[in-house]
Write a protein that holds these residues in place. Structure first.
Motif, mmCIF file in Angstrom:
data_model
loop_
_atom_site.group_PDB
_atom_site.id
_atom_site.type_symbol
_atom_site.label_atom_id
_atom_site.label_comp_id
_atom_site.label_asym_id
_atom_site.label_seq_id
_atom_site.Cartn_x
_atom_site.Cartn_y
_atom_site.Cartn_z
ATOM 1 N N UNK A 12 1.545 -5.177 54.782
ATOM 2 C CA UNK A 12 2.354 -4.281 53.966
ATOM 3 C C UNK A 12 2.704 -4.935 52.644
ATOM 4 N N UNK A 13 3.251 -4.125 51.749
ATOM 5 C CA UNK A 13 3.538 -4.546 50.375
ATOM 6 C C UNK A 13 4.973 -4.161 50.036
ATOM 7 N N UNK A 14 5.677 -5.050 49.351
ATOM 8 C CA UNK A 14 7.027 -4.757 48.872
ATOM 9 C C UNK A 14 7.122 -5.007 47.376
ATOM 10 N N UNK A 15 7.787 -4.113 46.662
ATOM 11 C CA UNK A 15 8.009 -4.245 45.224
ATOM 12 C C UNK A 15 9.506 -4.150 44.968
ATOM 13 N N UNK A 16 10.064 -5.141 44.279
ATOM 14 C CA UNK A 16 11.490 -5.140 43.962
ATOM 15 C C UNK A 16 11.670 -5.525 42.501
ATOM 16 N N UNK A 17 12.504 -4.786 41.791
ATOM 17 C CA UNK A 17 12.856 -5.142 40.418
ATOM 18 C C UNK A 17 14.300 -5.609 40.397
ATOM 19 N N UNK A 18 14.496 -6.903 40.218
ATOM 20 C CA UNK A 18 15.847 -7.441 40.161
ATOM 21 C C UNK A 18 16.539 -7.080 38.857
ATOM 22 N N UNK A 19 15.745 -6.714 37.842
ATOM 23 C CA UNK A 19 16.308 -6.353 36.541
ATOM 24 C C UNK A 19 16.547 -4.850 36.425
ATOM 25 N N UNK A 20 16.338 -4.127 37.513
ATOM 26 C CA UNK A 20 16.571 -2.687 37.478
ATOM 27 C C UNK A 20 15.514 -1.900 36.730
ATOM 28 N N UNK A 21 14.314 -2.481 36.594
ATOM 29 C CA UNK A 21 13.226 -1.814 35.869
ATOM 30 C C UNK A 21 12.511 -0.843 36.814
ATOM 31 N N UNK A 48 11.194 2.039 36.217
ATOM 32 C CA UNK A 48 9.972 2.620 35.662
ATOM 33 C C UNK A 48 8.802 1.646 35.769
ATOM 34 N N UNK A 49 9.066 0.357 35.555
ATOM 35 C CA UNK A 49 8.024 -0.654 35.711
ATOM 36 C C UNK A 49 7.562 -0.710 37.168
ATOM 37 N N UNK A 50 8.517 -0.686 38.082
ATOM 38 C CA UNK A 50 8.182 -0.694 39.502
ATOM 39 C C UNK A 50 7.308 0.505 39.850
ATOM 40 N N UNK A 101 1.650 -1.564 30.929
ATOM 41 C CA UNK A 101 3.062 -1.294 30.665
ATOM 42 C C UNK A 101 3.502 -1.962 29.363
ATOM 43 N N UNK A 102 3.106 -3.206 29.177
ATOM 44 C CA UNK A 102 3.483 -3.933 27.967
ATOM 45 C C UNK A 102 2.905 -3.268 26.719
ATOM 46 N N UNK A 103 1.669 -2.826 26.820
ATOM 47 C CA UNK A 103 1.034 -2.185 25.667
ATOM 48 C C UNK A 103 1.727 -0.873 25.329
ATOM 49 N N UNK A 104 2.164 -0.160 26.355
ATOM 50 C CA UNK A 104 2.799 1.134 26.136
ATOM 51 C C UNK A 104 4.224 0.990 25.626
#
Length: 409
Positions: free
Chosen positions: A318-327, A329-331, A386-389
């Motif tokens: 399985x896979x987990x994604x967490x944004x500690x910075x509250x991003x 949209x990036x997540x 994401x960075x380019x956008x």
């Protein structure tokens, strides 16, 4: 026991090239060493069993065949992190190889001189790129990586993504000539391939015909030498148990156990590979504090979990994604990239029981053949898009923070 003796002497070999009494650990320029070159054989920074054994055994093979030069194997982690590599420590101890015999990344000087040659094993992107003489790898080529572009034209690149284990490629070098021969090397290579291919599981489909052929060739040599060859299933279960043994690790150390870093121009994203499903990890007491300390200052934290059943060898991922910075949209951008990936299709779906742990996203992976080497490029492309956008910047981020004082229940 030529192989064990070779490892025992590696530190002395390296010290001949170091200047004594220098605070900067400069390289020694002795006349007698001008013709003799130092070759550093180094695995990837995850230092899993494949990386560690491939580096150790390839250095030995080359040192025996090219005795006009020196070869030293290096595990690409700080010495303090060796205890995290439980399956590596188990297998090496079993073969009579103690930690004191090994060289680690922090045993090397901060900079190499131009006449030091580097061999990359189980990876092909490195800050040492300008000095790389040879690459032996089985990962998809990251041809756009700036460090890959710095490789010399003369670099010999043996990169075969279709092979399940880099140890198979080392084994091919091993059998390419009659000498050297070592039952310890054969045992280590065999064990590594068995683990990397999930014991040629039909479900995982990690092994290739080349891997199977190599294991059979190694077994014939071991049997010819009248060595006791453990059944593959028995060996596999032993290694899986050693890899999954996190009883003596804190939760923060479990996150660091098999960590890699995805780096773009503006971000550094840690990817924690764990011998436990992410859905189970986040239920442990102290998990949130460990995650916060591990991914501090990061816009995104990626966790990849794998559980191998001790009963039938069945694999779950399985896979987990967490944004500690509250991003958020990036997540979501990274989630969509992973869910939409078709090369190969990851077949990610929501867990049967959902979780909002730290506002993250947790997905069950149904294509068990896809591994981190397939997932990381997808994440990196999503980060770059994401960075380019959005064109946002972020500060430099460094990991391996102080170990949190947490324990497993």
């Amino acid at each position: 026991m030529r192989f064990v003796r070779f490892l025992t002497q590696a530190r002395t070999t390296l010290s001949r090239y170091l200047a004594e009494g220098s605070s900067t650990v400069a390289w020694q320029q002795q006349q007698q060493l001008e013709l003799r070159k130092l070759h550093v054989v180094i695995g990837n920074e995850s230092c899993d069993l494949d990386s560690a054994i491939s580096a150790l055994t390839l250095a030995f093979i080359y040192s025996e065949r090219h005795q006009e030069h020196d070869y030293v194997p290096v595990l690409n982690i700080p010495r303090r992190d060796y205890l995290l590599k439980t399956e590596v420590g188990h297998m090496l101890t079993k073969c009579g190889i103690a930690e004191a015999m090994l060289l680690f990344r922090d045993d090397l000087p901060k900079q190499f001189t131009g006449d030091v040659r580097v061999l990359l094993v189980d990876h092909h992107v490195s800050e040492l790129a300008p000095q790389v003489l040879e690459i032996l790898d089985h990962r998809p080529i990251d041809a756009a990586n700036p460090q890959y572009l710095l490789l010399p034209e003369s670099c010999v690149r043996s990169i075969e993504p279709g092979v399940g284990s880099c140890a198979t490629l080392v084994g091919q070098r091993y059998f390419a000539a009659e000498q050297p021969r070592s039952p310890v090397v054969a045992e280590l290579l065999r064990a590594t391939i068995v683990l990397d291919t999930v014991n040629f599981s039909a479900t995982a489909k990690r092994g290739s015909p080349a891997d199977l052929d190599m294991v059979e060739q190694l077994e014939r040599e071991l049997c010819a030498g009248q060595a006791v060859v453990a059944e593959r299933t028995e060996l596999f279960n032993e290694l899986v148990a050693a890899r999954a043994d996190i009883s003596k690790l804190t939760l923060g150390e479990v996150l660091r156990k098999d960590m890699k870093l995805i780096q773009t121009e503006r971000q550094k994203v840690p990817v924690a590979g764990m011998p436990i499903l992410i859905r189970d990890f986040i239920e442990l007491s102290g998990a949130e504090q460990a995650v916060r300390e591990f991914g501090i200052d990061s816009n995104l934290l990626v966790m990849l979990g794998m559980y191998v059943s001790p009963v039938d060898g069945a694999v779950q991922r399985d896979v987990g994604l967490i944004s500690l910075a509250g991003q958020s949209q990036l997540l979501e951008c990274v989630r969509l990239a992973l869910v939409g990936c078709q090369e190969p299709p990851l077949d990610l779906r929501a867990h049967a029981v959902g979780s909002r742990f730290m506002g993250g996203c947790y997905l069950r992976q149904h294509n068990l053949r896809a591994t981190r080497k397939h997932i990381q490029p997808v994440i990196k492309r999503a980060l770059m898009d994401w960075e380019e956008l959005h064109g946002f910047g972020c500060n430099e981020v460094y990991f391996f923070k102080e170990k949190p004082k947490l324990g497993l229940s």
